[in-house]
Design a protein around this motif. Structure first.
Motif, PDB file in Angstrom:
ATOM      1  N   SER A 165       0.826  -1.205   0.000  1.00 54.39           N
ATOM      2  CA  SER A 165       0.000   0.000   0.000  1.00 54.39           C
ATOM      3  C   SER A 165       0.862   1.257   0.000  1.00 54.39           C
ATOM      4  O   SER A 165       2.025   1.236   0.398  1.00 54.39           O
ATOM      5  N   ALA A 166       0.266   2.360  -0.450  1.00 58.20           N
ATOM      6  CA  ALA A 166       0.931   3.662  -0.460  1.00 58.20           C
ATOM      7  C   ALA A 166      -0.130   4.734  -0.268  1.00 58.20           C
ATOM      8  O   ALA A 166      -1.286   4.562  -0.669  1.00 58.20           O
ATOM      9  N   GLY A 167       0.275   5.844   0.364  1.00 58.75           N
ATOM     10  CA  GLY A 167      -0.704   6.894   0.594  1.00 58.75           C
ATOM     11  C   GLY A 167      -0.082   8.215   0.962  1.00 58.75           C
ATOM     12  O   GLY A 167       1.136   8.359   1.084  1.00 58.75           O
ATOM     13  N   LEU A 219       4.719  -4.010   8.050  1.00 60.76           N
ATOM     14  CA  LEU A 219       5.878  -3.118   8.087  1.00 60.76           C
ATOM     15  C   LEU A 219       5.533  -1.864   7.291  1.00 60.76           C
ATOM     16  O   LEU A 219       4.764  -1.937   6.332  1.00 60.76           O
ATOM     17  N   GLY A 220       6.120  -0.726   7.669  1.00 60.10           N
ATOM     18  CA  GLY A 220       5.836   0.481   6.911  1.00 60.10           C
ATOM     19  C   GLY A 220       6.781   1.614   7.228  1.00 60.10           C
ATOM     20  O   GLY A 220       7.612   1.534   8.135  1.00 60.10           O
ATOM     21  N   VAL A 221       6.613   2.699   6.471  1.00 53.54           N
ATOM     22  CA  VAL A 221       7.417   3.902   6.635  1.00 53.54           C
ATOM     23  C   VAL A 221       6.540   5.110   6.306  1.00 53.54           C
ATOM     24  O   VAL A 221       5.705   5.057   5.403  1.00 53.54           O
ATOM     25  N   SER A 222       6.724   6.189   7.080  1.00 52.23           N
ATOM     26  CA  SER A 222       6.098   7.476   6.787  1.00 52.23           C
ATOM     27  C   SER A 222       7.198   8.523   6.799  1.00 52.23           C
ATOM     28  O   SER A 222       7.901   8.680   7.802  1.00 52.23           O
ATOM     29  N   LEU A 280      -3.322  11.016   9.517  1.00 48.18           N
ATOM     30  CA  LEU A 280      -4.611  10.636   8.955  1.00 48.18           C
ATOM     31  C   LEU A 280      -4.606  10.940   7.468  1.00 48.18           C
ATOM     32  O   LEU A 280      -4.185  12.026   7.057  1.00 48.18           O
ATOM     33  N   GLY A 281      -5.060   9.985   6.648  1.00 47.13           N
ATOM     34  CA  GLY A 281      -5.109  10.243   5.217  1.00 47.13           C
ATOM     35  C   GLY A 281      -5.652   9.079   4.419  1.00 47.13           C
ATOM     36  O   GLY A 281      -6.282   8.168   4.959  1.00 47.13           O
ATOM     37  N   LEU A 282      -5.373   9.107   3.124  1.00 41.82           N
ATOM     38  CA  LEU A 282      -5.876   8.101   2.193  1.00 41.82           C
ATOM     39  C   LEU A 282      -4.755   7.191   1.722  1.00 41.82           C
ATOM     40  O   LEU A 282      -3.629   7.647   1.508  1.00 41.82           O
ATOM     41  N   ARG A 283      -5.101   5.903   1.540  1.00 38.14           N
ATOM     42  CA  ARG A 283      -4.125   4.944   1.021  1.00 38.14           C
ATOM     43  C   ARG A 283      -4.759   4.098  -0.080  1.00 38.14           C
ATOM     44  O   ARG A 283      -5.948   3.832  -0.075  1.00 38.14           O
ATOM     45  N   ASN A 292       3.539   7.769   2.675  1.00 38.29           N
ATOM     46  CA  ASN A 292       3.452   6.526   3.433  1.00 38.29           C
ATOM     47  C   ASN A 292       3.480   5.326   2.502  1.00 38.29           C
ATOM     48  O   ASN A 292       2.857   5.336   1.438  1.00 38.29           O
ATOM     49  N   ALA A 293       4.210   4.295   2.908  1.00 35.96           N
ATOM     50  CA  ALA A 293       4.216   3.021   2.185  1.00 35.96           C
ATOM     51  C   ALA A 293       4.233   1.901   3.215  1.00 35.96           C
ATOM     52  O   ALA A 293       4.859   2.018   4.270  1.00 35.96           O
ATOM     53  N   GLY A 294       3.527   0.826   2.912  1.00 32.38           N
ATOM     54  CA  GLY A 294       3.476  -0.287   3.851  1.00 32.38           C
ATOM     55  C   GLY A 294       3.247  -1.599   3.141  1.00 32.38           C
ATOM     56  O   GLY A 294       2.855  -1.640   1.974  1.00 32.38           O
ATOM     57  N   LEU A 295       3.516  -2.661   3.874  1.00 32.09           N
ATOM     58  CA  LEU A 295       3.215  -3.989   3.356  1.00 32.09           C
ATOM     59  C   LEU A 295       2.751  -4.876   4.485  1.00 32.09           C
ATOM     60  O   LEU A 295       3.072  -4.664   5.651  1.00 32.09           O
TER      61      LEU A 295
END
Length: 190
Positions: A41-43, A86-89, A182-185, A65-68
């Motif tokens: 995912s990404a957002g 796991l993820g990163v912002s 807070l946001g969209l992914r 933001n990216a996550g898996l």
């Protein structure tokens, strides 16, 4: 105080989930066929949103933001599945960025709507203690990470969601301002 209660409650849920549930044979067989990655995912998230869990805003900008979510290990729990994430912002203005990971429970309804609740940890590059205006005092380098995501599947493997996460040290350090995004992914299921 609020962070401490939430962290204890989340920790208790994770312990209960881990001790009571085991993966089904069908889940293990499917995982073997499909590989290790469940979702990517990404957002774009609003950084340090006011009037949510942390209760104050000091920092600004957007977070990329990216996550898996990993397919295994996983186990069934309350009509959903628990899997590692796991993820990163990364903050676009140089404020606090973070790496995070933990376990997320996901329920998917027949209609395509889904809910994810997680508990994990995060490390950040922000301030632990500071007198500078416009910077959060996060208290410790390692924080608890609590994500909540609500979304819907669109056209098969594609997903759109509203994503919220909170990081704090649960009042284990003197400073504990916490940080909410807070946001969209967009997500893709493998």
């Amino acid at each position: 105080m609020r962070g401490s209660i939430g962290a204890r409650f989340g920790g208790a849920i994770l312990v209960v989930c881990t001790s009571l549930a085991t993966p089904s044979a069908a889940e293990e067989e499917t995982a073997a066929e499909l590989g290790w990655l469940y979702e990517l995912s990404a957002g774009i998230l609003a950084h340090d949103v006011d009037n949510l869990w942390s209760g104050s805003r000091e920092e600004s900008g957007l977070d990329l933001n990216a996550g898996l979510v990993l397919r295994r290990p996983s186990f069934a729990f309350l009509t959903g599945f628990v899997r590692p994430y796991l993820g990163v912002s990364v903050n676009t203005r140089g404020d606090s960025s973070k790496l995070y990971g933990g376990f997320v429970w996901q329920y998917v309804a027949d209609s395509g709507w889904f809910l994810k609740l997680g508990l994990g940890g995060a490390v950040h590059d922000g301030e632990r203690e500071t007198l500078r205006q416009g910077k959060k005092e996060l208290g410790s380098q390692v924080l608890f990470h609590i994500p909540i995501e609500l979304g819907r599947a669109v056209r098969g493997r594609h997903r759109i969601s509203l994503y919220f996460d909170h990081v704090s040290n649960a009042s284990l350090a003197d400073e504990n301002e916490g940080l909410d995004t807070l946001g969209l992914r967009y997500g893709y299921l493998f």
